[in-house]
Design a protein around this motif. Structure first.
Motif, PDB file in Angstrom:
ATOM      1  N   ARG A   1       0.816  -1.210   0.000  1.00  0.00           N
ATOM      2  CA  ARG A   1       0.000   0.000   0.000  1.00  0.00           C
ATOM      3  C   ARG A   1       0.850   1.260   0.000  1.00  0.00           C
ATOM      4  N   MET A   2       2.141   1.093   0.175  1.00  0.00           N
ATOM      5  CA  MET A   2       3.022   2.261   0.208  1.00  0.00           C
ATOM      6  C   MET A   2       4.408   1.838  -0.249  1.00  0.00           C
ATOM      7  N   ASP A   3       5.221   2.807  -0.641  1.00  0.00           N
ATOM      8  CA  ASP A   3       6.569   2.516  -1.107  1.00  0.00           C
ATOM      9  C   ASP A   3       7.496   2.298   0.080  1.00  0.00           C
ATOM     10  N   ILE A   4       7.942   1.060   0.250  1.00  0.00           N
ATOM     11  CA  ILE A   4       8.911   0.711   1.289  1.00  0.00           C
ATOM     12  C   ILE A   4      10.248   0.485   0.601  1.00  0.00           C
ATOM     13  N   GLY A   5      11.290   1.134   1.083  1.00  0.00           N
ATOM     14  CA  GLY A   5      12.573   1.089   0.392  1.00  0.00           C
ATOM     15  C   GLY A   5      13.431  -0.105   0.762  1.00  0.00           C
ATOM     16  N   LYS A   6      13.647  -0.325   2.083  1.00  0.00           N
ATOM     17  CA  LYS A   6      14.553  -1.369   2.543  1.00  0.00           C
ATOM     18  C   LYS A   6      13.915  -2.173   3.668  1.00  0.00           C
TER      19      LYS A   6
END
Length: 319
Positions: free
Chosen positions: A130-135
């Protein structure tokens, strides 16, 4: 979704007396800044933030303080029900209730998980993004080999009670209500090796790029020298000898007492995923104890775990 006492979100705060060791309960999603770079920590099964990250929160000088400012402007901790609710429900409650439907964008959110917390991370990043998670940095991720048989479950519950005596009441409740049936229908259902949940997570294409790092622990007999408590040192010595052979039947030749190295090293295969492993010597749940983990190839030397975490989280994302 109804409010639940089994879930809460807390924030790391600075005080004159504790530095960056104190946690503050977040009562409303409006208290969260969704525009700044944020680290979210997620605990494992039969645990809590206070148990899984107690060493990280109590250490001085504070490692978390070194992340605040240079790397993150906000550090959050997610307490959740890991027995009664499946990872999907854990993630939905975080998104819908604790985050109030708000989203981090622009890879502003990173995750640090222990044990079953990796399954919650898989739902957040792969199965229901649902959201941009980087690491995502995961300590002892993957399926638990004890859960493949009734005898294995019994040994696992006994072992967990020795690792964390405060959980004995939860364990007794499980046993009296029928451990096998409950585990197969509860939040542990997806923790079986080769479960549909895990198989899907390891093979599904990601909607956006995410960098995964699996921190893979293997117990070593030299670790018992790090135990200051005499009883724990005795248990460690016993497990480093003959009793360790029994654990290998369920977990494989290399394991951290709870998760086998094979399961910990499983790679995320879907497109847009960058998946790497780091191996070291440690016992399950003891990762953040200062000077406890040992180097993989030189188990007589300390492993600089916090340097590894900092380097991974602070390095530019892989494009």
């Amino acid at each position: 979704m109804e409010l639940s006492n089994n879930y809460r979100l807390r924030r790391l705060i600075h005080t004159e007396s504790s530095g960056y060791h104190q946690l503050e309960l977040i009562k409303n999603p409006n208290e969260i800044d969704f525009q700044v770079r944020t680290l979210l920590l997620i605990h494992g099964a039969l645990s809590s933030i206070d148990k899984s990250f107690k060493d990280l929160l109590s250490m001085s000088p504070s490692f978390l303080a070194s992340l605040m400012g240079p790397v993150y402007q906000q550090i959050l901790f997610f307490d959740h029900d890991s027995w009664g609710d499946r990872p999907e429900k854990n993630a939905n409650y975080l998104n819908d209730v604790l985050f109030g439907g708000n989203r981090f964008s622009g890879n502003n959110l990173d995750l640090l998980t222990t044990s079953r917390g990796s399954l919650v991370a898989f739902d957040l990043t792969i199965l229901n993004p649902r959201m941009d998670i980087g690491k995502v940095i995961m300590f002892s991720p993957g399926g638990c080999g004890y859960l493949t048989s009734l005898d294995g479950i019994s040994k696992w519950l006994t072992l967990i009670s020795k690792i964390d005596p405060s959980s004995i009441l939860d364990i007794l409740a499980l046993i009296t209500s029928g451990a096998t049936a409950l585990l197969r229908t509860s939040g542990m259902k997806d923790s079986f090796p080769n479960s549909t949940f895990l198989s899907t997570a390891y093979s599904t294409d990601l909607r956006y790029p995410v960098e995964f790092r699996s921190m893979s622990a293997d117990y070593h007999q030299r670790l018992y020298d790090k135990e200051t408590d005499e009883f724990k040192r005795f248990v460690c010595k016993a497990l480093s000898g003959g009793a360790d052979l029994a654990l290998k039947l369920f977990l494989g030749k290399e394991h951290d007492w709870v998760i086998g190295r094979r399961e910990q090293n499983m790679q995320i295969q879907g497109s847009n995923a960058t998946s790497t492993n780091t191996e070291f010597k440690c016992r399950h749940g003891r990762y953040f104890r200062p000077h406890y983990p040992l180097q993989e190839n030189h188990p007589n030397q300390d492993y600089m775990l916090f340097d590894e975490i900092y380097q991974f989280l602070s390095s530019p994302p892989i494009i």
